[in-house]
Design a protein around this motif. Structure first.
Motif, PDB file in Angstrom:
ATOM      1  N   ASP A 314     -21.441 -40.919  29.194  1.00 53.11           N
ATOM      2  CA  ASP A 314     -21.194 -42.362  29.261  1.00 53.11           C
ATOM      3  C   ASP A 314     -20.156 -42.813  28.250  1.00 53.11           C
ATOM      4  O   ASP A 314     -19.504 -43.844  28.430  1.00 53.11           O
ATOM      5  N   PHE A 315     -19.994 -42.070  27.171  1.00 61.09           N
ATOM      6  CA  PHE A 315     -19.083 -42.455  26.094  1.00 61.09           C
ATOM      7  C   PHE A 315     -17.817 -41.594  26.060  1.00 61.09           C
ATOM      8  O   PHE A 315     -17.029 -41.702  25.121  1.00 61.09           O
ATOM      9  N   ALA A 316     -17.638 -40.729  27.073  1.00 59.32           N
ATOM     10  CA  ALA A 316     -16.518 -39.790  27.059  1.00 59.32           C
ATOM     11  C   ALA A 316     -15.398 -40.254  27.979  1.00 59.32           C
ATOM     12  O   ALA A 316     -15.629 -40.928  28.982  1.00 59.32           O
ATOM     13  N   GLU A 317     -14.194 -39.880  27.617  1.00 55.41           N
ATOM     14  CA  GLU A 317     -13.045 -40.075  28.501  1.00 55.41           C
ATOM     15  C   GLU A 317     -13.033 -38.958  29.539  1.00 55.41           C
ATOM     16  O   GLU A 317     -13.595 -37.895  29.343  1.00 55.41           O
ATOM     17  N   SER A 318     -12.364 -39.227  30.646  1.00 55.90           N
ATOM     18  CA  SER A 318     -12.361 -38.239  31.719  1.00 55.90           C
ATOM     19  C   SER A 318     -11.742 -36.921  31.273  1.00 55.90           C
ATOM     20  O   SER A 318     -12.162 -35.852  31.700  1.00 55.90           O
ATOM     21  N   SER A 319     -10.764 -36.941  30.385  1.00 55.98           N
ATOM     22  CA  SER A 319     -10.111 -35.715  29.902  1.00 55.98           C
ATOM     23  C   SER A 319     -11.014 -34.887  28.989  1.00 55.98           C
ATOM     24  O   SER A 319     -10.717 -33.723  28.710  1.00 55.98           O
ATOM     25  N   GLU A 320     -12.118 -35.469  28.515  1.00 58.13           N
ATOM     26  CA  GLU A 320     -13.001 -34.771  27.565  1.00 58.13           C
ATOM     27  C   GLU A 320     -14.208 -34.132  28.237  1.00 58.13           C
ATOM     28  O   GLU A 320     -14.974 -33.432  27.575  1.00 58.13           O
ATOM     29  N   ARG A 321     -14.386 -34.342  29.532  1.00 59.36           N
ATOM     30  CA  ARG A 321     -15.672 -34.014  30.146  1.00 59.36           C
ATOM     31  C   ARG A 321     -15.996 -32.524  30.115  1.00 59.36           C
ATOM     32  O   ARG A 321     -17.128 -32.142  29.870  1.00 59.36           O
ATOM     33  N   VAL A 322     -15.016 -31.680  30.391  1.00 61.93           N
ATOM     34  CA  VAL A 322     -15.287 -30.238  30.402  1.00 61.93           C
ATOM     35  C   VAL A 322     -15.619 -29.750  28.995  1.00 61.93           C
ATOM     36  O   VAL A 322     -16.599 -29.011  28.789  1.00 61.93           O
ATOM     37  N   GLU A 323     -14.833 -30.152  28.012  1.00 59.38           N
ATOM     38  CA  GLU A 323     -15.109 -29.727  26.638  1.00 59.38           C
ATOM     39  C   GLU A 323     -16.413 -30.315  26.122  1.00 59.38           C
ATOM     40  O   GLU A 323     -17.124 -29.668  25.345  1.00 59.38           O
ATOM     41  N   LEU A 324     -16.755 -31.534  26.565  1.00 57.24           N
ATOM     42  CA  LEU A 324     -18.028 -32.125  26.159  1.00 57.24           C
ATOM     43  C   LEU A 324     -19.199 -31.337  26.736  1.00 57.24           C
ATOM     44  O   LEU A 324     -20.192 -31.081  26.042  1.00 57.24           O
ATOM     45  N   SER A 325     -19.089 -30.924  28.002  1.00 55.29           N
ATOM     46  CA  SER A 325     -20.151 -30.109  28.606  1.00 55.29           C
ATOM     47  C   SER A 325     -20.331 -28.804  27.848  1.00 55.29           C
ATOM     48  O   SER A 325     -21.456 -28.349  27.613  1.00 55.29           O
ATOM     49  N   ALA A 326     -19.215 -28.174  27.458  1.00 49.89           N
ATOM     50  CA  ALA A 326     -19.296 -26.930  26.691  1.00 49.89           C
ATOM     51  C   ALA A 326     -19.929 -27.173  25.321  1.00 49.89           C
ATOM     52  O   ALA A 326     -20.745 -26.371  24.854  1.00 49.89           O
ATOM     53  N   ALA A 327     -19.571 -28.285  24.674  1.00 45.65           N
ATOM     54  CA  ALA A 327     -20.135 -28.593  23.357  1.00 45.65           C
ATOM     55  C   ALA A 327     -21.638 -28.828  23.443  1.00 45.65           C
ATOM     56  O   ALA A 327     -22.408 -28.374  22.582  1.00 45.65           O
ATOM     57  N   LEU A 328     -22.072 -29.531  24.480  1.00 49.92           N
ATOM     58  CA  LEU A 328     -23.508 -29.788  24.644  1.00 49.92           C
ATOM     59  C   LEU A 328     -24.267 -28.496  24.908  1.00 49.92           C
ATOM     60  O   LEU A 328     -25.376 -28.292  24.388  1.00 49.92           O
ATOM     61  N   MET A 329     -23.676 -27.596  25.702  1.00 55.30           N
ATOM     62  CA  MET A 329     -24.345 -26.319  25.954  1.00 55.30           C
ATOM     63  C   MET A 329     -24.411 -25.469  24.690  1.00 55.30           C
ATOM     64  O   MET A 329     -25.383 -24.742  24.470  1.00 55.30           O
ATOM     65  N   PHE A 330     -23.379 -25.565  23.857  1.00 58.45           N
ATOM     66  CA  PHE A 330     -23.412 -24.858  22.575  1.00 58.45           C
ATOM     67  C   PHE A 330     -24.605 -25.347  21.742  1.00 58.45           C
ATOM     68  O   PHE A 330     -25.346 -24.539  21.157  1.00 58.45           O
ATOM     69  N   LEU A 331     -24.802 -26.659  21.673  1.00 59.39           N
ATOM     70  CA  LEU A 331     -25.916 -27.201  20.894  1.00 59.39           C
ATOM     71  C   LEU A 331     -27.253 -26.797  21.504  1.00 59.39           C
ATOM     72  O   LEU A 331     -28.216 -26.528  20.775  1.00 59.39           O
ATOM     73  N   TYR A 332     -27.321 -26.754  22.833  1.00 56.38           N
ATOM     74  CA  TYR A 332     -28.541 -26.263  23.491  1.00 56.38           C
ATOM     75  C   TYR A 332     -28.827 -24.826  23.051  1.00 56.38           C
ATOM     76  O   TYR A 332     -29.974 -24.483  22.734  1.00 56.38           O
ATOM     77  N   ALA A 333     -27.787 -23.995  23.028  1.00 57.17           N
ATOM     78  CA  ALA A 333     -27.969 -22.594  22.644  1.00 57.17           C
ATOM     79  C   ALA A 333     -28.420 -22.470  21.195  1.00 57.17           C
ATOM     80  O   ALA A 333     -29.213 -21.575  20.859  1.00 57.17           O
TER      81      ALA A 333
END
Length: 408
Positions: A314-333
């Motif tokens: 909700d707070f991300a720009e469209s250009s950030e979405r892929v890197e944001l998904s990767a960052a969130l998965m990193f934190l999950y791991a």
């Protein structure tokens, strides 16, 4: 039907992969108990799996870019097969932890290949339906992996050989497919700080999700044994958890799209803490009560990751979405790597209820943090749609496109 047939090879590989690698965690826990491993040593196996998973997420896009999709898939599947089949050759918890690193590497690497292939072949017109089928196939494979444990003897060559055969069978559909291999999309930069910058609450949510899911799926069989479940009942116990989480995705998504996601996230965390207490309270009331509590626990905890990722986007720009998904998965791991080892040590020190006390405490902390964050800034006026988000590879963000306002 045409859509299903066009992705049949990839989906069939997912099913075999889930049946083979998804059954290793509960089988290792049951085998570890039979072989006299300590609970901390069994927890180490789960942590090693997620360590290998993280390495695979990072390395897989680079390997695919070097050798191609089919060869990379074959390499990762071979690593997973070796990790499974070598268990009974080296009956030692440290050796098994190294082998579980290979199985985690296999899962992350194979899913990276499959999701890159799906990304290339799924046009915008069929993307939603393709992802729906993908989630259904993945969930059914995960459910089947839990159920197959009920018919496998712990610490037996046949059991591990069968799982290795299933894992190796995942090679056939992808490698014999006549479909042209796609170009590999560039690997997203791994920027964990991006997730915190966009949403501290979402970052905390995915860490707690990793703590919860990894503890239950990797150490849950020990809890089942401690409360008197047999091996075949433990398989149903884990399956109830998966079913409970799958059933509520649609209603939780409806709530998350219509109300403040922070309220929904806090509500699910309150429910998670409550179901932790419920699970412990009914542990002596019979098998049906234990299964029902596991389903309720899955229903309360499995949506936390998807709600958190939706809130972050909700707070991300469209250009950030892929890197944001990767960052969130990193934190999950990060949460998933530490959780099994800590949960098993707590069970060994304080008894089976300690695992659920640990998980409940994590969700209570998330509730408190959520209440603080609600005072820090208002909910966004323009939001992305809720999407059930699998924790599969860093490339999942390319498949889960989240339009919002100007992104449409």
């Amino acid at each position: 039907m045409r859509l299903l047939l066009s992705f049949a090879a990839l989906f069939l590989s997912i099913i075999f992969l889930q049946l083979g690698t998804g059954g290793v965690a509960p089988l290792d826990a049951l085998s570890g108990v039979a072989l006299g491993f300590s609970k901390a040593e069994i927890g180490l196996l789960g942590s090693a799996h997620f360590f290998g998973f993280f390495i695979g997420c990072w390395w897989a896009p680079r390997l695919v870019g070097t050798v191609g999709h089919s060869r990379a898939f074959a390499a990762f599947t071979a690593a997973g097969t070796i990790g499974i089949i070598a268990h009974m050759m080296m009956v030692d918890p440290v050796a098994w932890a190294a082998l579980r690193t290979l199985s985690g590497l296999c899962v992350a690497g194979c899913y990276t290949v499959i999701e890159a292939w799906l990304q290339d072949r799924a046009t915008n017109e069929v993307r939603g339906r393709a992802m729906g089928l993908y989630r259904i196939v993945d969930t059914l494979g995960s459910l089947g992996a839990q159920l197959v444990i009920g018919v496998l003897a712990p610490a037996a060559y046949f059991s591990y050989n069968l799982l290795a055969i299933l894992c190796c069978a995942a090679l056939l559909p992808v490698t014999v497919s006549r479909a042209e291999q796609p170009a590999m999309p560039p690997a997203p930069r791994l920027r964990p700080g991006l997730a915190w910058a966009r949403s501290p609450l979402a970052s905390m949510g995915v860490v707690v999700s990793g703590i919860t899911t990894a503890a239950f799926r990797m150490v849950g069989p020990i809890y089942g044994i401690e409360v008197g479940l047999s091996a075949d009942r433990i398989a149903l116990f884990l399956a109830a958890f998966v079913i409970g989480g799958a059933v509520v995705q649609l209603p939780v998504g409806w709530l998350a799209d219509r109300f403040d996601r922070r309220h929904v996230l806090i509500g699910t965390s309150v429910a998670a803490a409550a179901t932790c207490a419920l699970t412990v309270a009914v542990s002596g009331l019979g098998t049906v009560a234990v299964f029902a509590a596991a389903a309720a626990f899955g229903a309360a905890t499995l949506p936390v990751y998807s709600i958190s990722t939706a809130h972050a986007h909700d707070f991300a720009e469209s250009s950030e979405r892929v890197e944001l998904s990767a960052a969130l998965m990193f934190l999950y791991a990060v949460g998933a790597i530490a959780s099994p080892l800590l949960a098993s040590a707590l069970i060994e020190a304080y008894g089976p209820s300690a695992m659920f006390a640990f998980i409940a405490l994590a969700h209570v902390a998330l509730v408190a943090f959520g209440l603080v964050r609600m005072r820090a800034r208002p909910a966004p006026a323009d939001r992305t749609p809720y999407v059930y988000t699998p924790r599969t590879s860093f490339l999942i963000g390319r498949l889960l496109r989240r339009p919002r306002g100007g992104d449409r």
